[in-house]
Design a protein around this motif. Structure first.
Motif, PDB file in Angstrom:
ATOM      1  N   ARG A  72     -90.867  27.568  20.674  1.00 51.40           N
ATOM      2  CA  ARG A  72     -92.254  27.641  20.197  1.00 51.40           C
ATOM      3  C   ARG A  72     -92.472  28.946  19.457  1.00 51.40           C
ATOM      4  O   ARG A  72     -91.785  29.939  19.691  1.00 51.40           O
ATOM      5  N   ASP A  73     -93.460  28.919  18.578  1.00 56.72           N
ATOM      6  CA  ASP A  73     -93.894  30.103  17.847  1.00 56.72           C
ATOM      7  C   ASP A  73     -95.407  30.182  18.009  1.00 56.72           C
ATOM      8  O   ASP A  73     -96.142  29.452  17.335  1.00 56.72           O
ATOM      9  N   ASN A  74     -95.858  31.015  18.893  1.00 54.47           N
ATOM     10  CA  ASN A  74     -97.295  31.084  19.175  1.00 54.47           C
ATOM     11  C   ASN A  74     -98.086  31.617  17.987  1.00 54.47           C
ATOM     12  O   ASN A  74     -99.250  31.260  17.805  1.00 54.47           O
ATOM     13  N   ALA A  75     -97.484  32.457  17.190  1.00 53.59           N
ATOM     14  CA  ALA A  75     -98.183  32.987  16.016  1.00 53.59           C
ATOM     15  C   ALA A  75     -98.472  31.878  15.007  1.00 53.59           C
ATOM     16  O   ALA A  75     -99.481  31.927  14.296  1.00 53.59           O
ATOM     17  N   LYS A  76     -97.597  30.895  14.958  1.00 58.30           N
ATOM     18  CA  LYS A  76     -97.773  29.786  14.020  1.00 58.30           C
ATOM     19  C   LYS A  76     -98.324  28.546  14.702  1.00 58.30           C
ATOM     20  O   LYS A  76     -98.530  27.520  14.051  1.00 58.30           O
ATOM     21  N   ASN A  77     -98.546  28.618  16.004  1.00 56.44           N
ATOM     22  CA  ASN A  77     -99.045  27.461  16.761  1.00 56.44           C
ATOM     23  C   ASN A  77     -98.144  26.239  16.582  1.00 56.44           C
ATOM     24  O   ASN A  77     -98.619  25.123  16.291  1.00 56.44           O
ATOM     25  N   THR A  78     -96.867  26.456  16.755  1.00 54.70           N
ATOM     26  CA  THR A  78     -95.927  25.357  16.594  1.00 54.70           C
ATOM     27  C   THR A  78     -94.953  25.295  17.770  1.00 54.70           C
ATOM     28  O   THR A  78     -94.681  26.306  18.421  1.00 54.70           O
ATOM     29  N   VAL A  79     -94.459  24.111  18.013  1.00 59.37           N
ATOM     30  CA  VAL A  79     -93.380  23.909  18.972  1.00 59.37           C
ATOM     31  C   VAL A  79     -92.379  22.968  18.328  1.00 59.37           C
ATOM     32  O   VAL A  79     -92.766  22.044  17.606  1.00 59.37           O
ATOM     33  N   SER A  80     -91.125  23.228  18.552  1.00 57.02           N
ATOM     34  CA  SER A  80     -90.074  22.420  17.929  1.00 57.02           C
ATOM     35  C   SER A  80     -89.138  21.864  18.983  1.00 57.02           C
ATOM     36  O   SER A  80     -89.028  22.392  20.091  1.00 57.02           O
ATOM     37  N   LEU A  81     -88.475  20.806  18.609  1.00 59.23           N
ATOM     38  CA  LEU A  81     -87.455  20.213  19.472  1.00 59.23           C
ATOM     39  C   LEU A  81     -86.239  19.940  18.602  1.00 59.23           C
ATOM     40  O   LEU A  81     -86.279  19.072  17.724  1.00 59.23           O
ATOM     41  N   LYS A  82     -85.188  20.706  18.822  1.00 59.05           N
ATOM     42  CA  LYS A  82     -83.943  20.491  18.097  1.00 59.05           C
ATOM     43  C   LYS A  82     -83.083  19.555  18.926  1.00 59.05           C
ATOM     44  O   LYS A  82     -82.761  19.840  20.079  1.00 59.05           O
ATOM     45  N   MET A  83     -82.710  18.448  18.334  1.00 60.47           N
ATOM     46  CA  MET A  83     -81.956  17.426  19.042  1.00 60.47           C
ATOM     47  C   MET A  83     -80.572  17.302  18.414  1.00 60.47           C
ATOM     48  O   MET A  83     -80.458  16.992  17.226  1.00 60.47           O
ATOM     49  N   ASN A  84     -79.561  17.585  19.183  1.00 65.92           N
ATOM     50  CA  ASN A  84     -78.184  17.499  18.718  1.00 65.92           C
ATOM     51  C   ASN A  84     -77.462  16.350  19.410  1.00 65.92           C
ATOM     52  O   ASN A  84     -77.843  15.929  20.500  1.00 65.92           O
ATOM     53  N   ARG A  85     -76.404  15.891  18.771  1.00 63.49           N
ATOM     54  CA  ARG A  85     -75.549  14.832  19.336  1.00 63.49           C
ATOM     55  C   ARG A  85     -76.397  13.668  19.844  1.00 63.49           C
ATOM     56  O   ARG A  85     -76.271  13.228  20.998  1.00 63.49           O
ATOM     57  N   LEU A  86     -77.232  13.182  18.962  1.00 65.01           N
ATOM     58  CA  LEU A  86     -78.112  12.085  19.331  1.00 65.01           C
ATOM     59  C   LEU A  86     -77.307  10.840  19.672  1.00 65.01           C
ATOM     60  O   LEU A  86     -76.298  10.528  19.038  1.00 65.01           O
ATOM     61  N   LYS A  87     -77.788  10.128  20.679  1.00 65.92           N
ATOM     62  CA  LYS A  87     -77.096   8.939  21.153  1.00 65.92           C
ATOM     63  C   LYS A  87     -77.790   7.687  20.638  1.00 65.92           C
ATOM     64  O   LYS A  87     -79.005   7.697  20.412  1.00 65.92           O
ATOM     65  N   PRO A  88     -77.046   6.614  20.475  1.00 65.22           N
ATOM     66  CA  PRO A  88     -77.674   5.365  20.022  1.00 65.22           C
ATOM     67  C   PRO A  88     -78.792   4.964  20.967  1.00 65.22           C
ATOM     68  O   PRO A  88     -78.652   5.024  22.192  1.00 65.22           O
ATOM     69  N   ALA A  89     -79.906   4.559  20.402  1.00 70.26           N
ATOM     70  CA  ALA A  89     -81.043   4.189  21.242  1.00 70.26           C
ATOM     71  C   ALA A  89     -82.022   3.380  20.422  1.00 70.26           C
ATOM     72  O   ALA A  89     -82.025   3.432  19.187  1.00 70.26           O
ATOM     73  N   GLU A  90     -82.835   2.656  21.144  1.00 68.98           N
ATOM     74  CA  GLU A  90     -83.929   1.949  20.481  1.00 68.98           C
ATOM     75  C   GLU A  90     -84.883   2.980  19.875  1.00 68.98           C
ATOM     76  O   GLU A  90     -84.904   4.133  20.309  1.00 68.98           O
ATOM     77  N   PRO A  91     -85.689   2.567  18.955  1.00 62.32           N
ATOM     78  CA  PRO A  91     -86.672   3.496  18.404  1.00 62.32           C
ATOM     79  C   PRO A  91     -87.567   4.050  19.506  1.00 62.32           C
ATOM     80  O   PRO A  91     -88.059   3.297  20.351  1.00 62.32           O
ATOM     81  N   ALA A  92     -87.742   5.331  19.507  1.00 64.84           N
ATOM     82  CA  ALA A  92     -88.619   5.971  20.487  1.00 64.84           C
ATOM     83  C   ALA A  92     -89.654   6.798  19.751  1.00 64.84           C
ATOM     84  O   ALA A  92     -89.363   7.379  18.712  1.00 64.84           O
ATOM     85  N   VAL A  93     -90.828   6.828  20.289  1.00 63.95           N
ATOM     86  CA  VAL A  93     -91.871   7.683  19.741  1.00 63.95           C
ATOM     87  C   VAL A  93     -91.890   8.974  20.553  1.00 63.95           C
ATOM     88  O   VAL A  93     -91.986   8.939  21.786  1.00 63.95           O
ATOM     89  N   TYR A  94     -91.757  10.078  19.859  1.00 63.49           N
ATOM     90  CA  TYR A  94     -91.781  11.392  20.498  1.00 63.49           C
ATOM     91  C   TYR A  94     -93.172  12.000  20.352  1.00 63.49           C
ATOM     92  O   TYR A  94     -93.718  12.065  19.243  1.00 63.49           O
ATOM     93  N   TYR A  95     -93.697  12.417  21.485  1.00 63.26           N
ATOM     94  CA  TYR A  95     -95.040  12.996  21.530  1.00 63.26           C
ATOM     95  C   TYR A  95     -94.985  14.470  21.907  1.00 63.26           C
ATOM     96  O   TYR A  95     -94.224  14.877  22.783  1.00 63.26           O
TER      97      TYR A  95
END
Length: 120
Positions: A72-95
């Motif tokens: 997260r970067d509180n100065a920019k009011n942002t949060v990130s999620l870095k996802m590596n080595r993604l596995k096969p999956a049905e479509p998912a909605v990330y909240y």
């Protein structure tokens, strides 16, 4: 009033990486944690990762531990999620969520979600 907007979702192949971002319009109150959840079709929303206000403490679902990184970067009011080595999956909605105490069903603020599909 704070609004959260997620971005970065899309269709990727197994093994690829993807970074999700969540931007807040308005200032996230101090001491608010932020978190990512995901929901597969027909399933309940599940916890993915969370981060405390200072960014020092992070927590992950066992299924993503070691592959995903929340920041997260509180100065920019942002949060990130870095996802590596993604596995096969049905479509998912990330909240994205923000709050003093966050669960899969309770948070002070929720985003509308961004869809991630991992498929070859």
């Amino acid at each position: 009033q704070v609004q959260l907007v997620e971005s970065g979702g899309g269709l990727v192949q197994p093994g690829d990486s993807l970074r999700l971002s969540c931007s807040a319009s308005g200032h996230i109150p101090e001491r608010y944690a932020m978190a990512w959840f995901r929901q597969f079709p027909g399933k309940e929303r599940d916890f993915v990762a969370s981060i405390n206000w200072s960014g020092i403490n992070t927590y992950y679902n066992d299924s993503v531990e070691g592959r995903f990184t929340i920041s997260r970067d509180n100065a920019k009011n942002t949060v990130s999620l870095k996802m590596n080595r993604l596995k096969p999956a049905e479509p998912a909605v990330y909240y994205c969520a923000a709050g003093r105490s966050i669960t899969a069903t309770t948070a002070d603020y929720w985003g509308q979600g961004t869809q991630v599909t991992v498929s070859s």
